[in-house]
Design an enzyme around this catalytic site. Sequence first.
Site, PDB file in Angstrom:
ATOM      1  CB  CYS A 129      48.786  80.388  35.991  1.00 40.78           C
ATOM      2  SG  CYS A 129      47.879  79.383  37.195  1.00 40.78           S
ATOM      3  CG  ASN A 134      51.325  74.048  44.577  1.00 39.74           C
ATOM      4  OD1 ASN A 134      52.093  74.403  45.461  1.00 39.74           O
ATOM      5  ND2 ASN A 134      51.519  72.944  43.879  1.00 39.74           N
ATOM      6  CD  GLU A 163      51.111  80.332  38.767  1.00 42.14           C
ATOM      7  OE1 GLU A 163      50.551  79.452  39.454  1.00 42.14           O
ATOM      8  OE2 GLU A 163      52.053  80.101  37.996  1.00 42.14           O
ATOM      9  CB  CYS A 202      47.988  77.295  39.933  1.00 45.65           C
ATOM     10  SG  CYS A 202      47.975  75.941  38.737  1.00 45.65           S
TER      11      CYS A 202
HETATM   12  N1  THU Z   1      51.144  74.354  39.532  1.00 42.52           N
HETATM   13  C1  THU Z   1      51.114  75.656  39.972  1.00 42.52           C
HETATM   14  O1  THU Z   1      50.885  75.916  41.158  1.00 42.52           O
HETATM   15  N2  THU Z   1      51.322  76.645  39.076  1.00 42.52           N
HETATM   16  C2  THU Z   1      51.651  76.454  37.762  1.00 42.52           C
HETATM   17  O2  THU Z   1      51.727  77.407  37.007  1.00 42.52           O
HETATM   18  C3  THU Z   1      51.932  75.086  37.287  1.00 42.52           C
HETATM   19  C4  THU Z   1      51.370  73.995  38.148  1.00 42.52           C
HETATM   20  C5  THU Z   1      50.874  73.282  40.496  1.00 42.52           C
HETATM   21  C6  THU Z   1      49.520  72.641  40.382  1.00 42.52           C
HETATM   22  C7  THU Z   1      49.763  71.292  41.029  1.00 42.52           C
HETATM   23  O3  THU Z   1      49.534  71.407  42.432  1.00 42.52           O
HETATM   24  C8  THU Z   1      51.225  71.004  40.795  1.00 42.52           C
HETATM   25  O4  THU Z   1      51.804  72.235  40.361  1.00 42.52           O
HETATM   26  C9  THU Z   1      51.496  69.937  39.744  1.00 42.52           C
HETATM   27  O5  THU Z   1      50.837  70.233  38.553  1.00 42.52           O
END
Ligand code: THU
Length: 133
Positions: free
Chosen positions: A93, A46, A59, A57
């Site tokens: 995602c 992320n 993903e 994110c």
């Molecule tokens: N996050 C992800 O990278 N992927 C997910 O599927 C859930 C959330 C990240 C976004 C943000 O930087 C942190 O987790 C907190 O929400």
Amino acid sequence: MSVEINWDALRAAANDAMAKAYVPYSKFKVGAAALTEDGRIVSGCNVENASYGLTLCAECALVGQLFMTGGGRLVAFTCVDGHGNILMPCGRCRQLLFEHSTTGMILETVSGFKTIDEVIPDAFGPRDLEERK
Ligand code: THU
């Protein structure tokens, strides 16, 4: 011929990606990794932004790497938090992953292994656009 899924290797790739996360705001690191039909492992972390809502994110980065390394479809996926524990992909995602999934793609989730259809039932996808023109 179907590709063998090495979950240990996928988890290791997700953890390596997680270590690269840019999370000055939430401090919540995430790493994601997936196996492609032709046996590549793609991953992402992320990447947050001062404009919080613009956060990418893990993903998103994974899908970017998928295309940067030759495209194709995903057969298996895992995602970890900053402690290496399995993390469920957020709703947005799941939609991202659905777009690039093989039928029956398997995800390692907080409640065991599930297919893409189980984590995003009756998903809206590319075929809906074709059928409703
Ligand atoms: N996050 C992800 O990278 N992927 C997910 O599927 C859930 C959330 C990240 C976004 C943000 O930087 C942190 O987790 C907190 O929400």
